[in-house]
Structures are given as structure tokens and as C-alpha cells.
Design a protein around this motif. Structure first.
Motif, PDB file in Angstrom:
ATOM      1  N   GLU A  43       0.845  -1.197   0.000  1.00 41.37           N
ATOM      2  CA  GLU A  43       0.000   0.000   0.000  1.00 41.37           C
ATOM      3  C   GLU A  43       0.878   1.244   0.000  1.00 41.37           C
ATOM      4  O   GLU A  43       1.982   1.235   0.548  1.00 41.37           O
ATOM      5  N   TYR A  44       0.349   2.322  -0.573  1.00 40.54           N
ATOM      6  CA  TYR A  44       1.090   3.583  -0.665  1.00 40.54           C
ATOM      7  C   TYR A  44       0.178   4.740  -0.295  1.00 40.54           C
ATOM      8  O   TYR A  44      -1.025   4.714  -0.580  1.00 40.54           O
ATOM      9  N   TYR A  45       0.774   5.755   0.309  1.00 41.35           N
ATOM     10  CA  TYR A  45       0.066   7.006   0.572  1.00 41.35           C
ATOM     11  C   TYR A  45       0.985   8.141   0.139  1.00 41.35           C
ATOM     12  O   TYR A  45       2.125   8.230   0.591  1.00 41.35           O
ATOM     13  N   SER A  46       0.514   8.990  -0.765  1.00 48.48           N
ATOM     14  CA  SER A  46       1.303  10.127  -1.241  1.00 48.48           C
ATOM     15  C   SER A  46       0.809  11.421  -0.616  1.00 48.48           C
ATOM     16  O   SER A  46      -0.400  11.634  -0.487  1.00 48.48           O
ATOM     17  N   PHE A  47       1.752  12.279  -0.258  1.00 49.40           N
ATOM     18  CA  PHE A  47       1.444  13.590   0.303  1.00 49.40           C
ATOM     19  C   PHE A  47       1.354  14.622  -0.817  1.00 49.40           C
ATOM     20  O   PHE A  47       1.614  14.321  -1.988  1.00 49.40           O
ATOM     21  N   GLU A  48       1.018  15.846  -0.471  1.00 47.78           N
ATOM     22  CA  GLU A  48       0.993  16.927  -1.451  1.00 47.78           C
ATOM     23  C   GLU A  48       2.411  17.146  -1.983  1.00 47.78           C
ATOM     24  O   GLU A  48       3.394  16.766  -1.346  1.00 47.78           O
TER      25      GLU A  48
END
Length: 151
Positions: A43-48
Motif C-alpha cells: 500500500e502507498y500514501y502520497s502527500f501533497e
């Protein structure tokens, strides 16, 4: 013991690394939950684009109670039954936020943080910390000193 999950800070997008070539990595802009047994579950989570995460810190959940204060059934302990803490530098506003993710279960990281709090002071990249119960830090002497200095 061998661990099933790894939680690194990663480039903003999923990146395929070709070790024969250089230049395939970008600045840190996201975090990942890497499943070493079943990589298809990563799983991945990208920030601004102006936000840059620091190192992730794992905090195990307190076992034995569910969210309603009731005793839980005896269940095999889940390795991902934890919270992930990460400080994120906001390069646009020059602030630092502390984010908390609940990473228990498939797809949990990608839902985003459950808490986001702007810290009262800017914490730059690569500031590592050690934590000890009962140890605190008093910022007041530094506030007085910084207001008395003229640059």
C-alpha cells in the motif's frame, strides 16, 4: 523474529527501480506499507507535492479492549495492529505536521491519516529523536532567548 510488514518513506509515486540505471528515485513524498510475504498487497500514501515525510515510527495498539471499552476475544496478535506516526515538513508554509495513521488491515494506510496536528515549532528533515517515559523538554528558555536576539 521475521517481520511481515515494513513501513518506509518512499518517493511520491510507485517507482520501479532499475538497478542498472540511475535516476529512478525521487524525493520522499509518501509512505508505504510493504508486505514482504505478499507484495501484491503493498500500500502507498502520497502527500501533497510540497510535503515531505520523515521516518515512520510504529506504536502498537493496546490489546485487550475494543474501542467500546469491552474486553476483546483472545485472538492471534496481528503484526499490523499498530499506529504509524510520521512528521511531515510542509515546504510551502514552512511548518511541520505530525500525522497518525491506523495501519491495521488491508487498505488501511491508503485511507489516510486519522489525526493531523501542526506542531508548535518547525522540525526540519533528519531530526531523529529518542523517547523516554517521563522526560520532557521546556521550550520557554529558547523562546525568551530567540525574542531577545536581533538578527
Amino acid at each position: 523474529r521475521r517481520h511481515r510488514y515494513v513501513y518506509p518513506a518512499v518517493a511520491r509515486r510507485k517507482v520501479t527501480v532499475d538497478y542498472e540505471k540511475k535516476g529512478h528515485a525521487g524525493p520522499l513524498g509518501g509512505i508505504a506499507k510493504i508486505d514482504v510475504e505478499f507484495p501484491e498487497n503493498n500500500e502507498y500514501y502520497s502527500f501533497e507535492t510540497y510535503e515531505f515525510p520523515g521516518e515512520c515510527v510504529l506504536c502498537p495498539k493496546v490489546r485487550g479492549e475494543n474501542g467500546n471499552g469491552e474486553e476483546e476475544d483472545e485472538e492471534e496478535e496481528k503484526e499490523d495492529a499498530c499506529y504509524l506516526l510520521v512528521n511531515v515538513v510542509n515546504g510551502r508554509d514552512m511548518t511541520t505536521d505530525m500525522l497518525i495513521f491506523d495501519v491495521e488491515g488491508k487498505g488501511a494506510l491508503e485511507k489516510g491519516p486519522v489525526v493531523r496536528w501542526t506542531l508548535p515549532v518547525f522540525v526540519p528533515h533528519l531530526l531523529h529523536g529518542s523517547f523516554a517515559e517521563g522526560v520532557t523538554f521546556d521550550f520557554e528558555p529558547f523562546r525568551r532567548e530567540s525574542t531577545s536576539q536581533r538578527w
